[in-house]
Structure formats: structure tokens, C-alpha cells
Design a protein around this motif. Sequence first.
Motif, PDB file in Angstrom:
ATOM      1  N   ALA A 488     -55.136  23.943  -4.228  1.00 30.30           N
ATOM      2  CA  ALA A 488     -54.261  25.075  -3.962  1.00 30.30           C
ATOM      3  C   ALA A 488     -53.071  24.703  -3.095  1.00 30.30           C
ATOM      4  CB  ALA A 488     -55.066  26.193  -3.301  1.00 30.30           C
ATOM      5  N   GLU A 489     -53.283  23.829  -2.119  1.00 32.35           N
ATOM      6  CA  GLU A 489     -52.178  23.511  -1.203  1.00 32.35           C
ATOM      7  C   GLU A 489     -51.295  22.371  -1.704  1.00 32.35           C
ATOM      8  OE1 GLU A 489     -53.326  21.744   2.588  1.00 32.35           O
ATOM      9  OE2 GLU A 489     -55.075  20.812   1.648  1.00 32.35           O
ATOM     10  N   ALA A 490     -51.789  21.629  -2.693  1.00 35.23           N
ATOM     11  CA  ALA A 490     -51.078  20.421  -3.102  1.00 35.23           C
ATOM     12  C   ALA A 490     -49.756  20.715  -3.791  1.00 35.23           C
ATOM     13  CB  ALA A 490     -51.971  19.605  -4.036  1.00 35.23           C
ATOM     14  N   THR A 491     -48.775  19.870  -3.509  1.00 35.52           N
ATOM     15  CA  THR A 491     -47.500  19.896  -4.219  1.00 35.52           C
ATOM     16  C   THR A 491     -47.122  18.447  -4.507  1.00 35.52           C
ATOM     17  OG1 THR A 491     -46.247  19.675  -2.177  1.00 35.52           O
ATOM     18  CG2 THR A 491     -46.649  21.933  -2.954  1.00 35.52           C
ATOM     19  N   GLN A 492     -46.180  18.263  -5.397  1.00 38.72           N
ATOM     20  CA  GLN A 492     -45.735  16.898  -5.702  1.00 38.72           C
ATOM     21  C   GLN A 492     -45.259  16.196  -4.440  1.00 38.72           C
ATOM     22  OE1 GLN A 492     -43.784  15.701  -9.037  1.00 38.72           O
ATOM     23  NE2 GLN A 492     -44.393  17.366 -10.371  1.00 38.72           N
ATOM     24  N   GLU A 493     -44.518  16.947  -3.602  1.00 39.14           N
ATOM     25  CA  GLU A 493     -43.949  16.342  -2.397  1.00 39.14           C
ATOM     26  C   GLU A 493     -45.055  15.870  -1.456  1.00 39.14           C
ATOM     27  OE1 GLU A 493     -42.945  19.387  -3.611  1.00 39.14           O
ATOM     28  OE2 GLU A 493     -41.295  18.385  -4.654  1.00 39.14           O
ATOM     29  N   LYS A 494     -46.050  16.728  -1.264  1.00 42.94           N
ATOM     30  CA  LYS A 494     -47.128  16.350  -0.339  1.00 42.94           C
ATOM     31  C   LYS A 494     -47.878  15.114  -0.842  1.00 42.94           C
ATOM     32  CE  LYS A 494     -47.974  20.950   1.570  1.00 42.94           C
ATOM     33  NZ  LYS A 494     -48.809  22.150   1.423  1.00 42.94           N
ATOM     34  N   ILE A 495     -48.124  15.089  -2.137  1.00 41.32           N
ATOM     35  CA  ILE A 495     -48.829  13.928  -2.686  1.00 41.32           C
ATOM     36  C   ILE A 495     -47.986  12.671  -2.495  1.00 41.32           C
ATOM     37  CG2 ILE A 495     -49.713  12.849  -4.804  1.00 41.32           C
ATOM     38  CD1 ILE A 495     -50.488  15.606  -5.797  1.00 41.32           C
ATOM     39  N   MET A 496     -46.703  12.783  -2.793  1.00 40.00           N
ATOM     40  CA  MET A 496     -45.829  11.608  -2.682  1.00 40.00           C
ATOM     41  C   MET A 496     -45.734  11.103  -1.245  1.00 40.00           C
ATOM     42  SD  MET A 496     -45.127  10.504  -5.516  1.00 40.00           S
ATOM     43  CE  MET A 496     -43.935   9.225  -5.072  1.00 40.00           C
ATOM     44  N   THR A 497     -45.794  12.014  -0.288  1.00 41.31           N
ATOM     45  CA  THR A 497     -45.748  11.593   1.110  1.00 41.31           C
ATOM     46  C   THR A 497     -46.931  10.680   1.412  1.00 41.31           C
ATOM     47  OG1 THR A 497     -44.779  13.729   1.616  1.00 41.31           O
ATOM     48  CG2 THR A 497     -45.551  12.429   3.489  1.00 41.31           C
ATOM     49  N   PHE A 498     -48.118  11.088   0.981  1.00 43.36           N
ATOM     50  CA  PHE A 498     -49.301  10.246   1.205  1.00 43.36           C
ATOM     51  C   PHE A 498     -49.244   8.964   0.363  1.00 43.36           C
ATOM     52  CE2 PHE A 498     -51.697  14.333   2.278  1.00 43.36           C
ATOM     53  CZ  PHE A 498     -51.694  14.080   3.632  1.00 43.36           C
ATOM     54  N   ALA A 499     -48.737   9.112  -0.856  1.00 40.63           N
ATOM     55  CA  ALA A 499     -48.768   7.975  -1.796  1.00 40.63           C
ATOM     56  C   ALA A 499     -47.831   6.855  -1.379  1.00 40.63           C
ATOM     57  CB  ALA A 499     -48.412   8.459  -3.199  1.00 40.63           C
ATOM     58  N   THR A 500     -46.887   7.163  -0.484  1.00 41.36           N
ATOM     59  CA  THR A 500     -45.932   6.133  -0.079  1.00 41.36           C
ATOM     60  C   THR A 500     -46.105   5.769   1.392  1.00 41.36           C
ATOM     61  OG1 THR A 500     -44.339   7.898   0.303  1.00 41.36           O
ATOM     62  CG2 THR A 500     -44.182   6.737  -1.784  1.00 41.36           C
ATOM     63  N   MET A 501     -47.257   6.121   1.937  1.00 42.28           N
ATOM     64  CA  MET A 501     -47.526   5.868   3.348  1.00 42.28           C
ATOM     65  C   MET A 501     -47.995   4.428   3.538  1.00 42.28           C
ATOM     66  SD  MET A 501     -49.906   8.348   5.578  1.00 42.28           S
ATOM     67  CE  MET A 501     -49.083   9.897   5.695  1.00 42.28           C
ATOM     68  N   ARG A 502     -47.052   3.543   3.557  1.00 34.70           N
ATOM     69  CA  ARG A 502     -47.422   2.132   3.618  1.00 34.70           C
ATOM     70  C   ARG A 502     -47.635   1.681   5.054  1.00 34.70           C
ATOM     71  NH1 ARG A 502     -46.633   0.303  -1.359  1.00 34.70           N
ATOM     72  NH2 ARG A 502     -45.180   1.497  -2.608  1.00 34.70           N
ATOM     73  N   THR A 503     -48.413   0.627   5.186  1.00 35.48           N
ATOM     74  CA  THR A 503     -48.573   0.030   6.509  1.00 35.48           C
ATOM     75  C   THR A 503     -48.098  -1.400   6.425  1.00 35.48           C
ATOM     76  OG1 THR A 503     -50.827  -0.330   5.820  1.00 35.48           O
ATOM     77  CG2 THR A 503     -50.456   1.364   7.495  1.00 35.48           C
ATOM     78  N   THR A 504     -46.809  -1.554   6.175  1.00 35.22           N
ATOM     79  CA  THR A 504     -46.275  -2.903   5.991  1.00 35.22           C
ATOM     80  C   THR A 504     -46.394  -3.725   7.260  1.00 35.22           C
ATOM     81  OG1 THR A 504     -44.226  -1.679   6.129  1.00 35.22           O
ATOM     82  CG2 THR A 504     -44.679  -2.804   4.052  1.00 35.22           C
ATOM     83  N   ALA A 505     -46.546  -3.029   8.413  1.00 32.89           N
ATOM     84  CA  ALA A 505     -46.669  -3.748   9.681  1.00 32.89           C
ATOM     85  C   ALA A 505     -47.935  -4.604   9.703  1.00 32.89           C
ATOM     86  CB  ALA A 505     -46.694  -2.760  10.835  1.00 32.89           C
ATOM     87  N   ILE A 506     -48.982  -4.139   9.014  1.00 32.67           N
ATOM     88  CA  ILE A 506     -50.219  -4.903   8.987  1.00 32.67           C
ATOM     89  C   ILE A 506     -50.082  -6.018   7.969  1.00 32.67           C
ATOM     90  CG2 ILE A 506     -52.688  -4.819   8.509  1.00 32.67           C
ATOM     91  CD1 ILE A 506     -52.610  -1.857   9.282  1.00 32.67           C
ATOM     92  N   GLY A 507     -50.108  -7.234   8.434  1.00 32.20           N
ATOM     93  CA  GLY A 507     -49.940  -8.374   7.537  1.00 32.20           C
ATOM     94  C   GLY A 507     -51.247  -8.707   6.860  1.00 32.20           C
ATOM     95  N   PRO A 508     -51.303  -9.875   6.229  1.00 31.26           N
ATOM     96  CA  PRO A 508     -52.554 -10.302   5.621  1.00 31.26           C
ATOM     97  C   PRO A 508     -53.642 -10.432   6.690  1.00 31.26           C
ATOM     98  CG  PRO A 508     -50.844 -12.008   5.445  1.00 31.26           C
ATOM     99  CD  PRO A 508     -50.201 -10.788   5.996  1.00 31.26           C
ATOM    100  N   GLN A 509     -54.872 -10.178   6.254  1.00 30.24           N
ATOM    101  CA  GLN A 509     -55.943 -10.108   7.248  1.00 30.24           C
ATOM    102  C   GLN A 509     -56.394 -11.499   7.690  1.00 30.24           C
ATOM    103  OE1 GLN A 509     -58.192  -7.717   4.542  1.00 30.24           O
ATOM    104  NE2 GLN A 509     -58.330  -6.089   6.042  1.00 30.24           N
ATOM    105  N   THR A 510     -55.519 -12.163   8.411  1.00 32.26           N
ATOM    106  CA  THR A 510     -55.868 -13.511   8.838  1.00 32.26           C
ATOM    107  C   THR A 510     -56.308 -13.515  10.301  1.00 32.26           C
ATOM    108  OG1 THR A 510     -53.522 -13.801   9.168  1.00 32.26           O
ATOM    109  CG2 THR A 510     -54.476 -14.852   7.233  1.00 32.26           C
ATOM    110  N   ALA A 511     -55.783 -12.564  11.053  1.00 31.00           N
ATOM    111  CA  ALA A 511     -56.118 -12.511  12.475  1.00 31.00           C
ATOM    112  C   ALA A 511     -57.607 -12.234  12.687  1.00 31.00           C
ATOM    113  CB  ALA A 511     -55.288 -11.417  13.150  1.00 31.00           C
ATOM    114  N   ALA A 512     -58.014 -12.143  13.911  1.00 37.34           N
ATOM    115  CA  ALA A 512     -59.406 -11.871  14.330  1.00 37.34           C
ATOM    116  C   ALA A 512     -60.221 -13.143  14.515  1.00 37.34           C
ATOM    117  CB  ALA A 512     -60.164 -10.992  13.350  1.00 37.34           C
TER     118      ALA A 512
END
Length: 512
Positions: A488-512
Motif C-alpha cells: 500500500a505504501e510503496a511507490t516507484q520512487e520509494k523503491i528506487m531510493t532503496f534500490a540505489t542505496m549503495r555502500t561504495t565506501a565499503i571496499g572488498p572484504q579484505t580487512a579484519a
Amino acid sequence: MPEAVGDLLVEMDGISKDFPGVQALRSCRFELRRGEIHALVGENGAGKSTLMKILAGVYHRDAGRIRLGGADVDIPTPRAAQQLGISIIHQELSLMPHLTAAQNIFIGREPRGRIPFVIDEGKLNEQARALFKSLNLKVDPQAKVGKLSVAQQQMVEIAKALSYSAQVLIMDEPTATLTDTEIDELFRIIRAVKANGVGVVHISHRLEELKLISDRVTVMRDGQYIATVDTKDASIDRIISMMVGRTIYEGVREIPETVNPEVVLDVRGLNRGRMVRDVSFNLRRGEILGLAGLVGAGRTEVARAVFGADRPESGTILVHGKVAHIQSPADAVHLGIGYLSEDRKRYGLAVGMDVETNIVLATLRKFADAIGRVDFRKTRATAEQRVNRLGIKTPSIKQKVRNLSGGNQQKVVIAKWLTADTEILIFDEPTRGIDVGAKSEIYHLLNELAKQGKAIIMISSELPEILRMSHRIVVMCEGRIRGELSGAEATQEKIMTFATMRTTAIGPQTAA
Ligand SMILES: Nc1ncnc2c1ncn2[C@@H]1O[C@H](COP(=O)(O)OP(=O)(O)OP(=O)(O)O)[C@@H](O)[C@H]1O
Ligand SMILES: [Mg+2]
């Protein structure tokens, strides 16, 4: 006048073609001008691919004439078509999976080294790399094609077709597997090709897309030519009514109303490589859960991990509240989980077998008596019913699936999973390549299943479809779930906001 835009390039007239039991084309015509993008539309099985395969030398016409640049031509083989400057991107991917991208593109015309008969692999890869670069494609020339995603394989097909500087470029549903950005990119390329005076034939079931890209539209129905119109003068509604010859009931949004709170599938902390990262969600009885995201977001990977097609690295899957140990698709089917794969050729169909067998194969047990004898009257009746309901175009249920049109093959896979009496169904891009009329029938069937208490996960890249069908929507990006919305609450815009929520700051998981 600098260029001869508008000259007639191809004229096909009176083209007929029969296959055993099928009149695929009846006195069909088609014309293409230089520098024109000409859309070819029609329902599944209308004859679009057959007509274009005749132009590309794959099939030979039974009757009619073909003129190229004003002269009568005969096109007996694909090779002959290539020499005449006719290039085709097939609907079914036709690349060799065990060869690399570069080898596929230059097959039969590889650059030779100084030693006779020896292929210069370095040069081959270099040429492919240059080609990809000019098209702005990110594909490794040395990657084995079988290892590439469906979308990447499609890009390699496109690059291959463009590498033969053709004057006629035929694209049979090139966009079905592509993301919006890839489609934009493809359209940019097509417009450039058009500007060079090439005539482009574009086959697609995405009619909005034809409005964007084409100059003219030709409509076919039941193997016959219906009309050719200027795109700017034709509304989508008018094109559809010419295609189907009737009005289709385009129902309003039908979201199953009551949702039984019983959770049938509970996925917790699922991980696999970079595409499935800490994925948790649940699915309830009678629910259609939309799994949204851009292509490459990890939705198919999640489905495959749940279905046992890939082994997760960690995480728990509960089916009906009990921890399930799913090691293989057979385990999943046993637990009542079905998966309609997006790569149907590889996983969904036995193309050498007939329609009936494919529809009942996954559930043969249901049709057997106590001592295991299959009741063929029942299998036949079920298959006939599915064929009618989904409008599968086939001379009989005994036809081999290989001989059906692309869209009708897809309908067979859908029929198969609709017949399988599984509690949990995962549909991966169920309407890809399916014509408008059959689409709404599929929506009805999915709703019916939900009402019967089945639980459905629907993966789709078409937002209107997700919005129309889903009770709840989970959105993924880069292997993670980024958000959840109620239907009921979903709209194209809301979906696209989540769908493009990238975390480019997190690199490949080499650390730790
Ligand atoms: N090799 C073949 N043998 C037998 N019948 C065939 C063969 N190829 C196509 N047909 C039949 O010819 C008809 C036209 O098929 P075609 O593939 O041209 O349809 P289409 O318009 O491309 O449909 P779609 O949108 O589903 O791709 C269909 O009824 C199909 O089953
Ligand atoms: Mg086709």
C-alpha cells in the motif's frame, strides 16, 4: 543531401513459411529504410522471429520475395546474410558457453599469427577489448561466456552483431534481460548506428520502449501482416489492439487482501559471496512478496541459495518453523519450494521433450496411482487446460518445446510451476518476453495461487509489475536488503531510493 536516409533498404513481400503442423507466416510483408529504427511487434508466436530468421538466412521462405537495395536476393544461409550486410541478434542466446567472449565474437574470422593456421589469441583479445571499449561495455574478453550473467551474454551478442559493420541490424528482444542503464546504453548505440544509415529492426514486448526508440512500427498477428504505422502517430493502446485483435482486460491492482500471518519461510542471516550479504526476510501464507532491485542486486542469488542451487556460506532457513537443510534443488522441491529460474533454457525446460511432459514433469507423482502408474488422461487434461489458459501457441501438447516461439517456451515453464503443487513458489522475472495479453493472465493465476494459500516470491525488474502484484516489497542493492515496504505504501520512487542505496565506501572484504 549528405546521406540517403529514407531510401528503401529491405522489402519483403508475400513471405510464407510452414513448419510441420504450423503455418508460421502467411503472405507477410515488411520493409525497412536506411537510417530507420523499425519496431516489429505481435503476440507470442505471431511470427516475428521466423520472419527475421528468413531475412537472416536461418530459415528459407516457402514463398515470397526479398529485395535488398532494390535488387532481388536469395538468402540461403546465415553466412550469405552476413555477406549481404545483414546481422542478427537472436532471441535465444546463441553463444558457445565454453569459449571466451572474444572467441565467440570473432568465431570463423579470427586474426591469424605469423605461423599459418594458428590463431593470434593476443590480437583476438585486443580486438574484442577495443570493440567493448567503443561500445562502453564492461566485459572481460577472456571470460568464458558460460560464466557471464545473462545480461552480459546479451551484451556480447550485441557487440558481435555490431562487429560486422552491417547495413541491416536485427535485434530480437535485446532488452529483455538488460537493466535500465544498460538499455539506455544500448539505445545510445542503436541511435549511433542509425545515424550511420543502418536500418535497425527492433523486436520487443516492452511497448513503452518502442515509443522511445522507433520511427515506425509493424504489427503482426497469427503469422500475418496487420499494419505499419509511424510511431509518433500510434498510441500504445492502438498498437496493442492491433496486436491482439481484441481488448484485453487490464485489471486494476489486485493485492490479495487477507494475509494469513503464518510464516512459511523464514530466512535468517543468509550469506554467499558478494551478492548475498546478511539477507533476512520472511514469507507468509497467501502472500506475494515482491523482491525488487536493479539487475545485479543479488535477487537471483538469494533465490538460488534458498532453492539449494548454490550453497550458502552461512545463515539459517526455516520452512514451516523448522530448520531446513537444503543441499540441492531436490531437497528444496521435497520441502515444497519451487523456483522458476530466470535462465529458463539452462534450468527450466527439457526442450527436446514435448509440451505435456514439460508441464507435468515436476509433479508426475501427483498423476500416479498407488502402484505408480501414471494416469495419462489426467496429465493430458491438465496440460490442455494450462495451454488454453495461458494461450500457449502450439499445434498440440505433443509438440517439442524446442519448436515453440521464445515467449511460448516461457509460458511452458510457468505452466510447469503452476501445476507443481508446491507451497512456496519463487518466480524469477516471470513475465520476461511474454506478450501483454498473457501477462495479465499470469497475474491472475499468481493471485489465484496466493488466494489458495500458497506463498509466492516474485522477482521482477519491472516496477509497475512489482507494485501491482506485491503485498509486501523487499528491496535489495549490492547483495543486501535495503528496505521493506508494504504494497500500500510503496511507490516507484520509494523503491528506487532503496534500490540505489549503495555502500561504495565499503571496499572488498579484505580487512579484519
Ligand atoms: N523450428 C520450428 N518448428 C516448428 N514450429 C516453429 C519453429 N519455429 C517457430 N515455430 C512456430 O512458428 C510460429 C511463429 O513463431 P515465432 O518464433 O516466429 O514467434 P514470435 O512472434 O517470435 O514469438 P515470441 O514473441 O514468443 O518470440 C509459432 O507458432 C511457433 O511455434
Ligand atoms: Mg520470437
